[in-house]
Design an enzyme around this catalytic site. Sequence first.
Site, PDB file in Angstrom:
ATOM      1  N   HIS A   1     -21.092 -96.057 -44.754  1.00 30.25           N
ATOM      2  CA  HIS A   1     -20.629 -94.708 -45.099  1.00 30.25           C
ATOM      3  C   HIS A   1     -21.640 -93.999 -46.001  1.00 30.25           C
ATOM      4  O   HIS A   1     -22.604 -94.601 -46.498  1.00 30.25           O
ATOM      5  CB  HIS A   1     -19.248 -94.773 -45.778  1.00 30.25           C
ATOM      6  CG  HIS A   1     -19.247 -95.532 -47.089  1.00 30.25           C
ATOM      7  ND1 HIS A   1     -19.691 -94.988 -48.269  1.00 30.25           N
ATOM      8  CD2 HIS A   1     -18.834 -96.798 -47.375  1.00 30.25           C
ATOM      9  CE1 HIS A   1     -19.552 -95.862 -49.239  1.00 30.25           C
ATOM     10  NE2 HIS A   1     -19.043 -96.980 -48.730  1.00 30.25           N
TER      11      HIS A   1
ATOM     12  N   CYS B   1     -19.297-102.599 -49.133  1.00 30.48           N
ATOM     13  CA  CYS B   1     -19.648-101.635 -48.093  1.00 30.48           C
ATOM     14  C   CYS B   1     -21.142-101.312 -48.142  1.00 30.48           C
ATOM     15  O   CYS B   1     -21.804-101.492 -49.160  1.00 30.48           O
ATOM     16  CB  CYS B   1     -18.838-100.351 -48.265  1.00 30.48           C
ATOM     17  SG  CYS B   1     -17.101-100.523 -47.801  1.00 30.48           S
TER      18      CYS B   1
END
Length: 281
Positions: free
Chosen positions: A241, A257
């Site tokens: 992301h 992440c």
Amino acid sequence: MPHDRAVLLALTGLATLGAGLALSGATPATAQESRFAPRPPVVLSPNLTEPWMLQLRPRYRDMTDAALPALAPAMPAPIAIVAPVATPEPEPAAVAAPAPRSGFFAAFGLAPTPESHVDQQVPAPAARRAVREVRDEFLPTVVPYRGPHAPGTIVIDTNARHLFLVQEGGTARRYGVGVGRPGFEWAGEHRVTRKAEWPSWRPPAEMLKRQPKLPRFMEGGPGNPLGARAMYLGSSMYRIHGSNEPWTIGQAVSSGCIRMRNEDVTDLYERVKVGTRVIVM
């Protein structure tokens, strides 16, 4: 006889006193008066310094007007005031990139670099200001690729903080990424199962337990920590992301992440499809 002797001594004393008075020319009363008589005033010079100045005047007369200023006391030289010189803030020490896996990076035609974990530490305030700009090595670029993976595969090297999108013609597009901090590293293989633009965010229960002050839900937007785009990996809680903290790219700061600059994740988002294979090393 004793009486006659005393009378004789008295007469002798009176005769001596009378002779003394005669010599001084004054009677006892006159002597007493002169002792307490007022004295004449003492006459002083109207200028007590006049005798001293008279001794100096001949010397001044012999001097010319041009020489007189030389007698004035010498004035001290003016003190030069130097403005303080601002000391520049020292540059942060250069941090060597972590050592990539030689076998893996050989596929990209890159030489391994020395091992370093310095950039995994949280930088000091001065260092954070200095690294607001992403280092050149973490900006998008195209590198040679000679590995076994098919074009369209995403390969992430968490040690080197790089994401590679394998392309046709023996090349790969390389991006800088931020990865999981110590204790949150992981490796494995997934596929992109969903894509979202300006995604909303629901912190997982494990994260809320560690950070109870986090919001339970956050709408997508520039303030959202998932950034402009997100690509979800399988059924895991991990995503590729964007980020509203681009200066963290190249560091190990996330909860697992893979984060990218918003402009970079938008570029990658347009190049991959749902089902794309993702290999995390």
